[in-house]
Design an enzyme around this catalytic site. Structure first.
Site, PDB file in Angstrom:
ATOM      1  N   SER A 171     -10.764 -32.332 -44.968  1.00  0.00           N
ATOM      2  CA  SER A 171      -9.706 -31.569 -44.306  1.00  0.00           C
ATOM      3  C   SER A 171      -9.009 -30.710 -45.352  1.00  0.00           C
ATOM      4  CB  SER A 171      -8.733 -32.523 -43.591  1.00  0.00           C
ATOM      5  OG  SER A 171      -7.812 -31.816 -42.808  1.00  0.00           O
ATOM      6  N   THR A 172      -7.712 -30.883 -45.537  1.00  0.00           N
ATOM      7  CA  THR A 172      -6.978 -30.043 -46.479  1.00  0.00           C
ATOM      8  C   THR A 172      -7.589 -30.121 -47.875  1.00  0.00           C
ATOM      9  OG1 THR A 172      -4.983 -30.646 -45.250  1.00  0.00           O
ATOM     10  CG2 THR A 172      -4.665 -29.455 -47.309  1.00  0.00           C
TER      11      THR A 172
END
Length: 366
Positions: free
Chosen positions: A185-186
Site C-alpha cells: 500500500s503506502t
C-alpha cells in the site's frame, strides 16, 4: 499531539474550499493555507512549513510535478497528489510517485464538490498516512503507493469473508508450479519496482495487490513492464499465472488466485470493499492459502492499516512461506507490523533482501 499542518495547492477554487471545510472537521488536522499555485505555496512556506502538502498536478505558472521535485530536493516533505482520474493523469501521477509523493487522491472532472464531500473521511486518512511516512525513505527514493479509493467508506469494515469463504483447502500437495503473492500500500510503488526489477525471467509467477484506483494500475503495470526483465501486466480475468510473469490487480477489482489442474490462474471480480480496499490484499492472500498452500510465498510490504495481515497468517497456517518487510525500509510500517503481531510472518526482511528471498525460496531453500 499537535494537529497535522496541511498546505493545499490546487488551482480549483471549489477544491480549495471544499477540502478546507472537510479537513477542518477533523481535530487532528489543520489547514494552514489553501493556495492556487506553487508560487503562492512557496511564498506561504517561507512563513510556515507544512507537515503534509496536498498538491494538484496541472496548474498555471508552475506544474505540480516541477514543484514536487523542487520540494524533494530542498526539504523532503510528505506530499499527497490530487489527480484527475484519467489515463493521462495516471501517467503523470506515476511520475509524481516516482519523484517522492506518498499517495494519490483521485478526483473526477464532473461532480467535484459532491465527490470531495463524500470522500472527506478517505482524504483525512490519506493525510494522516502521509504524516506518518518515513522521511528517510523518501530521501533515498523509496516512497509512494497508496491511493484513496473512490468508494464511499462502508458503515462496517468487511473482511475477506465477504468475497471468499475461509478454509476448505483446494491446494495440491506438490506441483512444479509455485507462485508468489505480494501485497503493498503506502510506499508500495517504488518498493515493488525495487523487487520486481531484480527478478530474472525464469522466476515463479507473481500476483500483486497494490492499493491503487482504476486506470492507475494499468499505467503502473506498463511502467514496470518497461523496467523489468519479467513480463508485467494488469491482470485479466481467467489469465494464467506463468513463470516469469507478474500480474497486477486492476484498481477497483479484487484479484484471487485459482487452481486449474496443476496450474494457477487469476479471477478478477467485482465485490464489496474489504478492509476498505478494492483490490484487497487479504482477498489475494486467502485465495493463495486456499488454492496454493505450501506452493506459495506470501510477502506483505509497506503500507498503512492492516489489509493483508490476517491473510498472511492464513497462508502460513496453510503451509506457505511468509515474509514481512521490516520497519526500517517501510515508508509506513502498518500492514507488516500487524502481520507480525498476528504471527503471520515467518521472517522479517529489509526491502533489499526480498528479491534474494524469492529466488532462494523458488530454488527450494528454506
Amino acid at each position: 499531539m499537535n494537529p497535522i499542518r496541511v498546505l493545499l495547492v490546487d488551482d480549483s477554487a471549489v477544491v480549495r474550499q471544499v477540502l478546507t471545510e472537510q479537513l477542518a472537521r477533523d481535530p487532528a488536522i489543520t489547514v494552514i493555507a489553501a493556495v492556487a499555485d506553487p508560487l503562492f505555496a512557496m511564498a506561504r512556506m517561507q512563513k510556515e512549513w507544512p507537515d503534509v502538502i496536498i498538491l494538484d498536478i496541472e496548474m498555471p505558472r508552475m506544474d505540480g510535478l516541477t514543484f514536487l521535485r523542487k520540494i524533494m530536493d530542498e526539504r523532503p516533505t510528505p506530499v499527497v497528489i490530487c489527480s484527475t482520474l484519467t489515463e493521462k493523469g495516471a501517467t503523470t501521477t506515476l511520475e509524481a510517485l516516482a519523484a517522492g509523493a506518498v499517495s494519490i487522491v483521485t478526483k473526477p472532472k464532473l461532480g467535484l464538490k459532491r465527490f470531495m464531500e463524500e470522500a472527506s473521511a478517505d482524504l483525512a486518512t490519506a493525510v494522516k498516512a502521509a504524516a506518518q511516512a518515513n522521511l528517510r525513505r523518501l530521501r533515498i527514493g523509496a516512497p509512494p503507493g497508496d491511493a484513496v479509493r473512490r468508494d464511499s467508506t462502508p458503515a462496517m469494515k468487511l473482511s475477506a469473508d465477504a468475497v471468499l469463504a475461509p478454509g476448505g483447502s483446494c491446494a495440491l500437495q506438490q506441483t512444479t508450479e509455485r507462485i508468489v503473492a505480494i501485497g503493498a500500500s503506502t510506499g508500495g510503488t517504488q518498493a515493488l519496482e525495487h523487487v520486481l526489477t531484480a527478478l530474472p525471467s525464469g522466476c515463479p509467477g507473481v500476483a500483486v495487490v497494490q492499493h491503487m484506483p482504476e486506470k492507475f494500475t494499468r499505467a503502473f503495470a506498463e511502467r514496470l513492464n518497461r523496467l523489468c526483465r519479467i513480463e508485467v501486466r494488469e491482470a485479466r480475468h481467467g489469465e494464467r499465472l506463468l513463470p516469469g510473469y507478474a500480474l497486477i490487480a486492476p484498481g477497483g477489482k479484487h484479484m484471487m488466485l485459482k487452481r486449474s489442474g496443476a496450474y494457477y490462474c487469476v479471477d478478477v471480480i467485482d465485490g464489496p470493499v474489504v478492509n476498505r480496499h478494492r483490490p484487497s490484499v487479504d482477498v489475494l492472500f486467502r485465495s493463495a492459502a486456499k488454492y496454493a498452500g505450501a506452493n506459495a510465498l506470501g510477502i506483505i510490504m509497506t503500507g498503512m492499516g492492516d489489509d493483508g495481515a490476517r491473510g498472511l497468517r492464513e497462508m502460513r497456517d496453510a503451509g506457505a512461506s511468509t515474509i514481512a518487510q521490516d520497519e526500517a525500509t517501510c515508508v509506513v510500517f502498518g500492514m507488516p507490523k500487524e502481520a507480525v503481531r498476528l504471527g503471520g510472518a515467518q521472517r522479517v526482511l529489509p526491502l533489499s533482501g526480498l528479491p534474494r528471498a524469492i529466488l532462494e525460496w523458488a530454488a527450494g531453500a528454506k
